[in-house]
Design a protein around this motif. Structure first.
Motif, PDB file in Angstrom:
ATOM      1  N   TYR A   8     -22.152   9.898   6.019  1.00  0.00           N
ATOM      2  CA  TYR A   8     -22.638   8.355   5.744  1.00  0.00           C
ATOM      3  C   TYR A   8     -23.012   7.536   6.437  1.00  0.00           C
ATOM      4  O   TYR A   8     -22.879   7.487   8.007  1.00  0.00           O
ATOM      5  CB  TYR A   8     -21.282   8.051   5.354  1.00  0.00           C
ATOM      6  N   TRP A   9     -23.974   6.974   6.171  1.00  0.00           N
ATOM      7  CA  TRP A   9     -24.715   5.970   6.650  1.00  0.00           C
ATOM      8  C   TRP A   9     -24.420   4.927   6.726  1.00  0.00           C
ATOM      9  O   TRP A   9     -24.692   4.138   7.744  1.00  0.00           O
ATOM     10  CB  TRP A   9     -26.097   5.922   6.064  1.00  0.00           C
ATOM     11  N   PHE A  10     -23.464   4.568   5.621  1.00  0.00           N
ATOM     12  CA  PHE A  10     -23.409   2.819   5.243  1.00  0.00           C
ATOM     13  C   PHE A  10     -21.607   3.402   5.066  1.00  0.00           C
ATOM     14  O   PHE A  10     -21.186   3.785   3.850  1.00  0.00           O
ATOM     15  CB  PHE A  10     -24.009   2.540   3.990  1.00  0.00           C
ATOM     16  N   PRO A  11     -20.841   2.669   6.484  1.00  0.00           N
ATOM     17  CA  PRO A  11     -19.270   3.166   5.519  1.00  0.00           C
ATOM     18  C   PRO A  11     -18.895   2.068   4.457  1.00  0.00           C
ATOM     19  O   PRO A  11     -19.478   0.670   4.487  1.00  0.00           O
ATOM     20  CB  PRO A  11     -19.595   2.897   7.352  1.00  0.00           C
ATOM     21  N   ALA A  12     -18.575   1.960   3.931  1.00  0.00           N
ATOM     22  CA  ALA A  12     -17.268   1.472   3.565  1.00  0.00           C
ATOM     23  C   ALA A  12     -16.674   0.221   4.320  1.00  0.00           C
ATOM     24  O   ALA A  12     -16.219  -0.212   5.470  1.00  0.00           O
ATOM     25  CB  ALA A  12     -16.079   1.716   2.351  1.00  0.00           C
ATOM     26  N   LYS A  13     -16.853  -1.435   3.656  1.00  0.00           N
ATOM     27  CA  LYS A  13     -15.869  -2.405   3.850  1.00  0.00           C
ATOM     28  C   LYS A  13     -14.888  -2.319   3.953  1.00  0.00           C
ATOM     29  O   LYS A  13     -13.973  -1.728   3.699  1.00  0.00           O
ATOM     30  CB  LYS A  13     -16.771  -4.018   3.030  1.00  0.00           C
ATOM     31  N   ARG A  14     -14.076  -3.179   4.998  1.00  0.00           N
ATOM     32  CA  ARG A  14     -12.311  -3.032   5.365  1.00  0.00           C
ATOM     33  C   ARG A  14     -12.031  -3.630   4.045  1.00  0.00           C
ATOM     34  O   ARG A  14     -11.135  -2.894   3.456  1.00  0.00           O
ATOM     35  CB  ARG A  14     -12.423  -3.377   6.638  1.00  0.00           C
ATOM     36  N   TYR A  15     -12.512  -5.175   3.758  1.00  0.00           N
ATOM     37  CA  TYR A  15     -12.012  -5.403   2.671  1.00  0.00           C
ATOM     38  C   TYR A  15     -13.129  -5.976   1.540  1.00  0.00           C
ATOM     39  O   TYR A  15     -13.747  -6.281   1.870  1.00  0.00           O
ATOM     40  CB  TYR A  15     -11.555  -6.690   3.260  1.00  0.00           C
ATOM     41  N   GLY A  16     -12.332  -5.290   0.475  1.00  0.00           N
ATOM     42  CA  GLY A  16     -13.249  -6.075  -1.442  1.00  0.00           C
ATOM     43  C   GLY A  16     -13.660  -4.107  -1.315  1.00  0.00           C
ATOM     44  O   GLY A  16     -13.776  -3.359  -0.758  1.00  0.00           O
TER      45      GLY A  16
END
Length: 84
Positions: A8-16
């Protein structure tokens, strides 16, 4: 078991919902290109001359960035902290 996070180039945000800052050089190039095109748009499509054209240009850039994040980032979903 090896993690697939490295693809993945962009990880998921921790919140939201959405993506956080890039984690690969490819992601940083995409983000830098986005900001460069935003600055270039101020000169190429000046908002003083045509605000609808400028807004359309910015919306198009944002749609392209979102599409790249969707394709190259972690699958988006609501996240509430450390749960995976």
């Amino acid at each position: 078991m090896p993690s697939d996070d490295s693809r993945y180039w962009f990880p998921a945000k921790r919140y939201g919902w959405g993506w956080g800052p890039p984690v690969t050089w490819q992601g940083w190039v995409v983000l830098a290109g986005f900001f460069a095109l935003v600055v270039a748009g101020i000169f190429l499509v000046p908002p003083q001359r045509s605000m609808p054209a400028f807004v359309g240009y910015m919306v198009a850039l944002t749609v392209v960035l979102t599409a790249i994040c969707w394709l190259k980032g972690e699958p988006p979903r609501w996240r509430w902290g450390d749960d995976t």
